[in-house]
Design a protein around this motif. Structure first.
Motif, mmCIF file in Angstrom:
data_model
loop_
_atom_site.group_PDB
_atom_site.id
_atom_site.type_symbol
_atom_site.label_atom_id
_atom_site.label_comp_id
_atom_site.label_asym_id
_atom_site.label_seq_id
_atom_site.Cartn_x
_atom_site.Cartn_y
_atom_site.Cartn_z
ATOM 1 N N ALA A 188 -12.902 20.167 31.539
ATOM 2 C CA ALA A 188 -12.519 18.830 31.092
ATOM 3 C C ALA A 188 -11.174 18.420 31.666
ATOM 4 C CB ALA A 188 -12.484 18.784 29.567
ATOM 5 N N ALA A 189 -10.213 19.346 31.687
ATOM 6 C CA ALA A 189 -8.902 19.031 32.258
ATOM 7 C C ALA A 189 -9.004 18.758 33.751
ATOM 8 C CB ALA A 189 -7.936 20.179 31.988
ATOM 9 N N SER A 190 -9.878 19.475 34.443
ATOM 10 C CA SER A 190 -10.064 19.226 35.877
ATOM 11 C C SER A 190 -10.647 17.841 36.116
ATOM 12 C CB SER A 190 -10.971 20.299 36.477
ATOM 13 O OG SER A 190 -10.418 21.585 36.287
ATOM 14 N N ILE A 191 -11.616 17.452 35.290
ATOM 15 C CA ILE A 191 -12.190 16.107 35.420
ATOM 16 C C ILE A 191 -11.135 15.048 35.134
ATOM 17 C CG2 ILE A 191 -13.884 14.526 34.441
ATOM 18 C CD1 ILE A 191 -15.701 16.918 33.956
ATOM 19 N N ALA A 192 -10.313 15.281 34.106
ATOM 20 C CA ALA A 192 -9.247 14.324 33.795
ATOM 21 C C ALA A 192 -8.266 14.205 34.950
ATOM 22 C CB ALA A 192 -8.530 14.759 32.519
ATOM 23 N N ALA A 193 -7.884 15.336 35.539
ATOM 24 C CA ALA A 193 -6.957 15.299 36.680
ATOM 25 C C ALA A 193 -7.573 14.557 37.854
ATOM 26 C CB ALA A 193 -6.576 16.724 37.070
ATOM 27 N N LEU A 194 -8.867 14.775 38.095
ATOM 28 C CA LEU A 194 -9.535 14.088 39.202
ATOM 29 C C LEU A 194 -9.567 12.587 38.967
ATOM 30 C CD1 LEU A 194 -11.221 14.259 41.807
ATOM 31 C CD2 LEU A 194 -13.245 14.572 40.364
ATOM 32 N N PHE A 195 -9.899 12.157 37.754
ATOM 33 C CA PHE A 195 -9.951 10.727 37.454
ATOM 34 C C PHE A 195 -8.572 10.080 37.564
ATOM 35 C CE2 PHE A 195 -14.027 10.844 34.630
ATOM 36 C CZ PHE A 195 -14.765 11.117 35.769
ATOM 37 N N ILE A 207 -11.871 12.975 23.873
ATOM 38 C CA ILE A 207 -11.445 11.587 24.045
ATOM 39 C C ILE A 207 -10.271 11.508 25.016
ATOM 40 C CG2 ILE A 207 -10.408 9.619 22.849
ATOM 41 C CD1 ILE A 207 -12.060 10.395 20.390
ATOM 42 N N ALA A 208 -9.317 12.442 24.870
ATOM 43 C CA ALA A 208 -8.114 12.394 25.707
ATOM 44 C C ALA A 208 -8.388 12.829 27.145
ATOM 45 C CB ALA A 208 -7.023 13.274 25.096
ATOM 46 N N LEU A 209 -9.298 13.789 27.361
ATOM 47 C CA LEU A 209 -9.498 14.353 28.697
ATOM 48 C C LEU A 209 -10.669 13.728 29.450
ATOM 49 C CD1 LEU A 209 -8.923 18.149 27.930
ATOM 50 C CD2 LEU A 209 -7.315 16.514 28.930
ATOM 51 N N ILE A 210 -11.633 13.148 28.751
ATOM 52 C CA ILE A 210 -12.807 12.600 29.423
ATOM 53 C C ILE A 210 -12.906 11.089 29.233
ATOM 54 C CG2 ILE A 210 -15.316 12.688 29.603
ATOM 55 C CD1 ILE A 210 -13.999 15.181 30.602
ATOM 56 N N ALA A 211 -12.914 10.633 27.978
ATOM 57 C CA ALA A 211 -13.186 9.226 27.707
ATOM 58 C C ALA A 211 -12.086 8.310 28.238
ATOM 59 C CB ALA A 211 -13.375 9.018 26.204
ATOM 60 N N LEU A 212 -10.826 8.587 27.895
ATOM 61 C CA LEU A 212 -9.737 7.695 28.310
ATOM 62 C C LEU A 212 -9.494 7.730 29.820
ATOM 63 C CD1 LEU A 212 -7.220 8.127 25.345
ATOM 64 C CD2 LEU A 212 -8.872 6.292 25.767
ATOM 65 N N PRO A 213 -9.462 8.901 30.477
ATOM 66 C CA PRO A 213 -9.320 8.877 31.945
ATOM 67 C C PRO A 213 -10.476 8.151 32.639
ATOM 68 C CG PRO A 213 -8.734 11.026 31.108
ATOM 69 C CD PRO A 213 -9.311 10.273 29.956
ATOM 70 N N SER A 214 -11.696 8.310 32.136
ATOM 71 C CA SER A 214 -12.815 7.589 32.752
ATOM 72 C C SER A 214 -12.672 6.088 32.559
ATOM 73 C CB SER A 214 -14.137 8.082 32.160
ATOM 74 O OG SER A 214 -14.212 7.788 30.772
ATOM 75 N N ARG A 215 -12.158 5.646 31.395
ATOM 76 C CA ARG A 215 -11.914 4.223 31.169
ATOM 77 C C ARG A 215 -10.812 3.707 32.105
ATOM 78 N NH1 ARG A 215 -14.378 0.033 30.401
ATOM 79 N NH2 ARG A 215 -13.034 -0.785 32.028
ATOM 80 N N LEU A 216 -9.802 4.534 32.325
ATOM 81 C CA LEU A 216 -8.702 4.155 33.215
ATOM 82 C C LEU A 216 -9.211 3.948 34.632
ATOM 83 C CD1 LEU A 216 -5.579 3.808 33.292
ATOM 84 C CD2 LEU A 216 -5.465 6.215 33.965
ATOM 85 N N LEU A 217 -10.028 4.877 35.120
ATOM 86 C CA LEU A 217 -10.552 4.758 36.476
ATOM 87 C C LEU A 217 -11.532 3.607 36.586
ATOM 88 C CD1 LEU A 217 -10.795 5.838 39.353
ATOM 89 C CD2 LEU A 217 -12.522 7.454 38.517
ATOM 90 N N ALA A 218 -12.381 3.423 35.570
ATOM 91 C CA ALA A 218 -13.356 2.333 35.615
ATOM 92 C C ALA A 218 -12.668 0.977 35.636
ATOM 93 C CB ALA A 218 -14.293 2.437 34.415
ATOM 94 N N SER A 219 -11.572 0.848 34.910
ATOM 95 C CA SER A 219 -10.838 -0.426 34.915
ATOM 96 C C SER A 219 -10.265 -0.729 36.284
ATOM 97 C CB SER A 219 -9.723 -0.389 33.871
ATOM 98 O OG SER A 219 -10.254 -0.191 32.583
ATOM 99 N N LEU A 240 -23.105 8.206 25.453
ATOM 100 C CA LEU A 240 -23.196 6.775 25.159
ATOM 101 C C LEU A 240 -21.872 6.182 24.700
ATOM 102 C CD1 LEU A 240 -26.652 6.614 23.317
ATOM 103 C CD2 LEU A 240 -26.136 5.923 25.659
ATOM 104 N N LEU A 241 -21.005 6.992 24.093
ATOM 105 C CA LEU A 241 -19.725 6.472 23.609
ATOM 106 C C LEU A 241 -18.648 6.435 24.682
ATOM 107 C CD1 LEU A 241 -19.540 8.029 20.022
ATOM 108 C CD2 LEU A 241 -19.757 5.617 20.627
ATOM 109 N N LEU A 242 -18.964 6.871 25.902
ATOM 110 C CA LEU A 242 -17.981 6.756 26.982
ATOM 111 C C LEU A 242 -17.778 5.276 27.312
ATOM 112 C CD1 LEU A 242 -19.063 9.645 29.384
ATOM 113 C CD2 LEU A 242 -17.089 9.587 27.854
ATOM 114 N N PRO A 243 -16.533 4.803 27.409
ATOM 115 C CA PRO A 243 -16.280 3.365 27.634
ATOM 116 C C PRO A 243 -16.337 2.979 29.104
ATOM 117 C CG PRO A 243 -14.204 4.494 27.276
ATOM 118 C CD PRO A 243 -15.279 5.548 27.156
#
Length: 677
Positions: free
Chosen positions: A655-662, A397-409, A603-606
């Motif tokens: 996961a940390a690399s994806i979070a850093a990229l987002f 949730i911290a490394l994938i879901a929330l950073p992806s929500r931040l970028l999508a917003s 599916l639970l990714l926001p």
């Protein structure tokens, strides 16, 4: 007067009963008859004795069965019953068998006929040690009842058209304890004799062994041993008289007999340079199967080798190098030295033995290692998966879901939709109906469905063997069930419940997730693999209340997760399998499990049009709680069992690399790129 009477009596003949010499003559005047068996009797054996009385001593009696002579007897004298006769005859099984006895005497021929029902005893095949299986022959269509002496158990079987029968003796629906028993069998046939008429019993000793042997021990090779040539030789210890089968990656490669507690066999061909798992299982003389032995990892091919480097081309005009002495001694007719790839690569090493892959087109019933790392229910508890899963869920949730929500917003609103191009003679589509037009979701998802199946099959490795066609069919069935039940039916029920409109649409983002997850599992070597498979989602009008949209999407996510759990339980119950249909069922459950829990994570990714975004817009804290529960259940299964390979360090780094990229992309868009007008 008295004297006259006495004289008159003297003139009368004496009565026969008063003359001892007249007794034989009276006996010779007796009637001919058949006294045994009685007319209409049921005979529980095929060998019978036909007996009766004769009209005179010395007469000859011939017995015929259904018109065929069976036996002959002479009438003999008997001290008490007069002239008697008897003879032994063998009758075939059947109803209303006609027995005719004919006496030939000085007075001529006399006959009498009776009918009997004959059903002989079944047979019991001799057997050595067995788990309780008893077999034999009987009259086709008859019912065979098997009992053990002392009434510790029994079984019932029906004879086939060929006359064979078999059943496993049990006691109170449990296996009979090991030991030596006296087994008896008798049969009954509905067309022969009165109801519940059983034949005589036949019996023989039976040795039962229901104790499975211990797993065999692989003594050679050692852990991480490397084979340079194939076939490879395996050796170990086991139970004398048992049969040991050695498997490489769940594919049997050799079978041998355990003699004096030791066994050895050779097998294997055309294997890649990756690590392979070796296991052995043994079957004792009673066909009890042991559990598989502890997994052993072995390698194939040279440890380090590379092709001979090709010299760089000489510049124009440069003199050609002189051949070295070693080059001068090379025989041109000799075959070139082979070169092998680095065994650490994921490619396949060249075949190391002749006849490699000979069963590639016939191993339809050979299991694959797809789903090999899925844990059983007990295994997931023993390995502590459920205590680690919540922490991994929080990290996801911290490394994938929330950073992806931040970028999508931040991306929202930066890309404008293209205006609709007006078309002559066509009315504009009303806003309320805009979501219902377009291509059918099933037609638009047909090609992505095939692509998803291919990536799922390849996620755990694939070889040029027909058993992977069976795996592809199992994956396709699981994906069909997931999209039909988990998405279509669940969303349909939710829309009817909430009274809202909507239509299923193909979601390209879900196809991208399926391809990415398949590639990630293959590159990292995740076992069990992380795969997804939902390709469609529901699209509702823009004015649909957010609460109704959230409930419909929550039903979709919950249905997908429940299907994944059903697949997990089914795969645990099926266990180790061999054969086409058992392997297909096991792979369907494995695919349903993996695609169900993997799709839940996506599916639970926001983001985008995923259900997770709708839940986020409804209530972010509700989304967080639902995501924590769903992710914990999914990771509790994906962490796997004894055969699993989930390197958490590598997964966390990715996961940390994806979070850093987002986060970096969000920062650039937020602070360096201006918002379009």
């Amino acid at each position: 007067m008295v004297g006259a009477l006495l004289a008159l009596l003297a003139l009368l003949p004496a009565p026969a009963w008063a003359d001892p010499a007249a007794a034989p003559e009276a006996s010779q005047a007796s009637q001919f008859s058949v006294t045994s068996p009685s007319d209409g009797a049921f005979m529980g054996r095929t060998g019978i004795v036909v007996a009766g009385t004769g009209s005179e001593i010395g007469a000859t009696v011939q017995v015929a069965v259904d018109g065929t002579p069976a036996c002959t007897a002479d009438v003999e004298a008997d001290a008490s019953d007069g002239p008697l006769w008897q003879c032994a005859a063998v009758l075939a099984n059947g109803a209303d068998r006609l027995i005719t006895a004919t006496e030939s005497s000085t007075q001529g021929e006399t006959s009498q006929s009776i009918r009997v029902h004959v059903l002989g005893s079944p047979t019991i095949h001799p057997s050595g040690v067995t788990t309780g299986l008893v077999s034999g022959t009987a009259l086709p269509g008859s019912t065979v009842v098997v009992t053990l002496a002392g009434d510790p158990g029994g079984c019932t079987a029906s004879a086939s058209a060929a006359g064979g029968w078999s059943c496993v003796v049990t006691a109170n629906q449990q296996r009979v304890p090991s030991g030596t028993y006296q087994v008896a069998a008798r049969q009954a046939h509905a067309a022969i004799g009165p109801p519940h008429s059983y034949s005589d019993a036949v019996s023989r000793p039976l040795v039962i062994d229901t104790t499975p042997p211990q797993p065999p021990v692989i003594v050679s090779p050692a852990q991480d041993h490397r084979f340079i040539t194939l076939p490879a030789t395996f050796a170990g210890t086991g139970e004398s008289g048992a049969t040991v089968t050695v498997s490489l990656n769940r594919v049997p490669v050799c079978t041998t007999l355990v003699i004096d507690g030791r066994w050895s066999c050779s097998g294997g061909s055309a294997l890649s340079a990756m690590p392979h798992e070796v296991r052995a299982i043994q079957v004792d003389a009673a066909l009890n199967h042991s559990s598989p032995s502890a997994p052993l990892r072995v390698l194939f091919g040279p440890e380090s080798a590379s092709p001979t480097p090709r010299p760089a081309p000489a510049p124009p005009g440069a003199p050609s190098p002189a051949p070295s002495p070693s080059d001068a001694t090379v025989d041109p007719s000799a075959p070139p030295e082979p070169s092998y790839p680095d065994p650490r690569d994921f490619g396949s090493a060249p075949p190391l033995a002749e006849g490699a892959g000979a069963d590639a087109f016939t191993n339809w019933g050979t299991p694959t290692d797809f789903g090999a790392g899925i844990p059983s229910i007990q295994e997931s508890i023993d390995r502590g998966n459920w205590s680690r899963a919540p922490f991994i869920a929080l990290a996801a949730i911290a490394l994938i879901a929330l950073p992806s929500r931040l970028l999508a917003s931040e991306l929202r609103g930066r890309f404008r939709q293209r205006p609709a191009i007006p078309v002559r003679n066509r009315d504009p589509v009303p806003l309320i109906d805009e979501h219902t037009v377009g291509m059918s979701p099933w037609l638009s998802a047909a090609l992505p469905f095939a692509v998803t199946v291919a990536f799922m099959v390849a996620s755990n490795g694939v070889e040029a063997e027909v058993r992977y066609l069976r795996l592809a069919a199992a994956v396709a069935i699981a994906l069909g069930v997931l999209n039909l039940v988990g998405v279509t039916i669940a969303t349909r029920f939710g829309r009817l419940w909430q009274g809202i409109d909507g239509r299923l649409r193909f979601r390209p983002l879900l196809l991208v997730a399926a391809i990415f997850s398949g590639l990630l599992s293959r590159i990292v070597g995740l076992t069990p693999p992380f795969v997804t498979g939902t390709l469609i989602g529901v699209r509702m009008p823009f004015d649909t209340p957010v609460r109704g949209r959230a409930i419909v999407n929550l039903l979709q996510v919950g249905s997908v997760l429940v299907l994944g759990l059903i697949g997990w339980i089914g795969h645990s119950l099926v266990g180790e399998v061999v054969g086409f249909w058992p392997s297909l069922l096991s792979e369907i459950f494995a695919a349903l499990c993996l695609v169900g829990v993997g799709s839940t994570l996506v599916l639970l990714l926001p983001v985008g049009a995923l259900p997770g975004r709708v839940l986020w817009e409804w209530h972010s804290w509700a989304w967080a709680g639902i995501a924590l529960v769903g992710y914990s259940l999914a990771f509790g299964i994906l962490l796997g069992g004894a055969d699993a390979h989930w390197p958490l360090a590598i997964v966390l780094i990715i996961a940390a690399s994806i979070a850093a990229l987002f986060i970096a992309a969000w920062a650039i868009l937020r602070f360096l790129v201006s918002q379009p007008d």
